[in-house]
Design a protein around this motif. Structure first.
Motif, PDB file in Angstrom:
ATOM      1  N   PRO A  33       0.812  -1.222   0.000  1.00 35.61           N
ATOM      2  CA  PRO A  33       0.000   0.000   0.000  1.00 35.61           C
ATOM      3  C   PRO A  33       0.846   1.273   0.000  1.00 35.61           C
ATOM      4  CG  PRO A  33      -0.878  -1.590   1.561  1.00 35.61           C
ATOM      5  CD  PRO A  33       0.437  -2.117   1.117  1.00 35.61           C
ATOM      6  N   PHE A  37       1.113   4.622  -2.810  1.00 34.57           N
ATOM      7  CA  PHE A  37       1.183   6.055  -2.530  1.00 34.57           C
ATOM      8  C   PHE A  37       2.507   6.652  -2.978  1.00 34.57           C
ATOM      9  CE2 PHE A  37      -2.315   4.962   0.336  1.00 34.57           C
ATOM     10  CZ  PHE A  37      -3.200   5.994   0.043  1.00 34.57           C
ATOM     11  N   LEU A 156      -1.648   3.401   8.623  1.00 36.91           N
ATOM     12  CA  LEU A 156      -2.115   3.807   7.297  1.00 36.91           C
ATOM     13  C   LEU A 156      -3.640   3.884   7.252  1.00 36.91           C
ATOM     14  CD1 LEU A 156      -1.124   4.550   4.477  1.00 36.91           C
ATOM     15  CD2 LEU A 156      -1.322   2.135   3.838  1.00 36.91           C
ATOM     16  N   ALA A 157      -4.311   2.979   7.944  1.00 36.53           N
ATOM     17  CA  ALA A 157      -5.768   3.025   8.003  1.00 36.53           C
ATOM     18  C   ALA A 157      -6.244   4.310   8.670  1.00 36.53           C
ATOM     19  CB  ALA A 157      -6.309   1.806   8.751  1.00 36.53           C
ATOM     20  N   TYR A 160      -5.468   7.255   6.101  1.00 31.53           N
ATOM     21  CA  TYR A 160      -5.695   6.882   4.694  1.00 31.53           C
ATOM     22  C   TYR A 160      -6.350   8.017   3.901  1.00 31.53           C
ATOM     23  CZ  TYR A 160      -7.083   3.904   0.742  1.00 31.53           C
ATOM     24  OH  TYR A 160      -7.258   3.364  -0.508  1.00 31.53           O
ATOM     25  N   ARG A 161      -7.500   8.510   4.377  1.00 36.93           N
ATOM     26  CA  ARG A 161      -8.230   9.542   3.633  1.00 36.93           C
ATOM     27  C   ARG A 161      -7.442  10.846   3.570  1.00 36.93           C
ATOM     28  NH1 ARG A 161     -11.113   6.561   0.468  1.00 36.93           N
ATOM     29  NH2 ARG A 161     -12.383   5.043   1.610  1.00 36.93           N
ATOM     30  N   ILE A 164      -4.734  10.535   0.989  1.00 33.80           N
ATOM     31  CA  ILE A 164      -5.248  10.643  -0.376  1.00 33.80           C
ATOM     32  C   ILE A 164      -5.463  12.108  -0.749  1.00 33.80           C
ATOM     33  CG2 ILE A 164      -7.225  10.162  -1.870  1.00 33.80           C
ATOM     34  CD1 ILE A 164      -7.537   7.492  -0.455  1.00 33.80           C
ATOM     35  N   ASP A 226      -8.323   2.316  -3.995  1.00 33.04           N
ATOM     36  CA  ASP A 226      -8.628   1.137  -3.178  1.00 33.04           C
ATOM     37  C   ASP A 226      -8.329  -0.146  -3.951  1.00 33.04           C
ATOM     38  OD1 ASP A 226      -9.482   2.889  -1.256  1.00 33.04           O
ATOM     39  OD2 ASP A 226     -11.611   2.606  -1.647  1.00 33.04           O
ATOM     40  N   VAL A 229      -4.535  -0.673  -4.198  1.00 39.24           N
ATOM     41  CA  VAL A 229      -3.951  -1.177  -2.956  1.00 39.24           C
ATOM     42  C   VAL A 229      -4.182  -2.680  -2.832  1.00 39.24           C
ATOM     43  CG1 VAL A 229      -4.170  -1.139  -0.435  1.00 39.24           C
ATOM     44  CG2 VAL A 229      -4.051   1.010  -1.713  1.00 39.24           C
TER      45      VAL A 229
END
Length: 290
Positions: A33, A37, A156-157, A160-161, A164, A226, A229
């Motif tokens: 993941p 990025f 990362l969770a 995450y947003r 992005i 998504d 990833v």
């Protein structure tokens, strides 16, 4: 020879093969993941620079503890974070761009690391550090790799947003009263952690292989982050699985076999992928309409 003997038997019969596969799975889950990025942020070469920058720390640990993977991982982590901090500081106080500052520091650190290992060790030690040996991973190193993957996935969770948004429109964060600088710094920390994890399996020269090659390849198959990833994790794991089998059956170096397998998927994607591939360029678009 049956399909079972070709594929599953090596992992069932030999503990070192199971540890290698679990380690590669953890690297895929934690690192792929980040590779997506890295590609989105056009930082793939920066990632490569950081992967080499961990060498001096690993080399200094080698001087005191020999080929202890846990000690070398700790030294590599400290060196990687230090190089990232130095390169980031140079970017802020000089006219250097991020890629140039990381490239300059990584070349110096790589040369220092090679000299340290060459002065104390031999050619075998140097090859081990530069190219790794996933088949030599022990339970302690495996625990470290899995721990890094867990921390990476959870962190990362959480970001995450925001990550992005920062990739595509950092100006929006500033307009909303937020700063993307902390996200960028945290992303670099996660990158260093995962490169230290991959270093134990693939060495400093190929640590980025399972992170970036699948991430680049999946861009030819999906335009969803998504989806990219998920596909990057899957292709990274499959590349490791096939690479380990090739290494086992044909007596090949495990690290290069894994990275070359990932590279084969990358080349196939460049040629035949659904989005922007060579085939799409030369064939009518209607054949690839979704």
């Amino acid at each position: 020879m049956t399909l079972y003997q070709l594929t599953l038997e090596p992992f069932i019969d030999y503990g070192f093969m199971r540890r290698s596969l679990i380690a590669c799975a953890a690297i895929a889950i934690g690192g792929a993941p980040l590779g997506v990025f890295l590609v989105l942020r056009r930082m793939a070469l920066v990632g490569d620079a950081i992967s080499h920058a961990i060498l001096p720390g690993a080399a200094i640990a080698f001087l005191f503890f020999g080929l202890s993977l846990s000690a070398m991982a700790t030294g590599g982590l400290i060196a990687g974070l230090l190089i990232a901090l130095i390169a980031g500081s140079l970017m802020r106080v000089t006219q250097l761009k991020e890629d140039a500052s990381f490239t300059g520091t990584y070349l110096l650190s790589l040369a220092v690391g090679v000299l340290i290992i060459a002065a104390r060790g031999n050619a075998v030690d140097l090859m081990h550090v530069l190219f790794g040996n996933v088949l030599a991973i022990d339970n302690t190193s495996l625990l470290l790799i899995c721990s890094i993957a867990t921390v990476s996935v959870l962190t990362l969770a959480a970001i995450y947003r925001t990550l992005i948004v920062e990739c595509f429109d950092s100006g929006f964060l500033r307009a909303a009263g937020a700063s993307g600088a902390w996200v960028h710094q945290l992303f670099l920390v996660l990158l260093v952690l995962n490169l230290v994890s991959a270093f134990q399996a693939l060495g400093t020269l190929m640590a980025l292989g399972l992170m970036v090659l699948p991430a680049i390849a999946v861009r030819f198959w999906t335009q969803s982050i998504d989806g990219a990833v998920a596909l990057a994790i899957a292709s990274s794991f499959v590349s490791a699985f096939i690479g380990l089998l090739l290494s086992y059956h044909f007596n090949l170096p495990s690290g290069p076999a894994i990275v070359l397998t990932a590279g084969t998927f990358y080349l196939a994607s460049v040629l035949f992928g659904r989005h922007g591939s060579v085939l799409v360029h030369f064939m009518p678009r209607r054949h690839f309409a979704s």
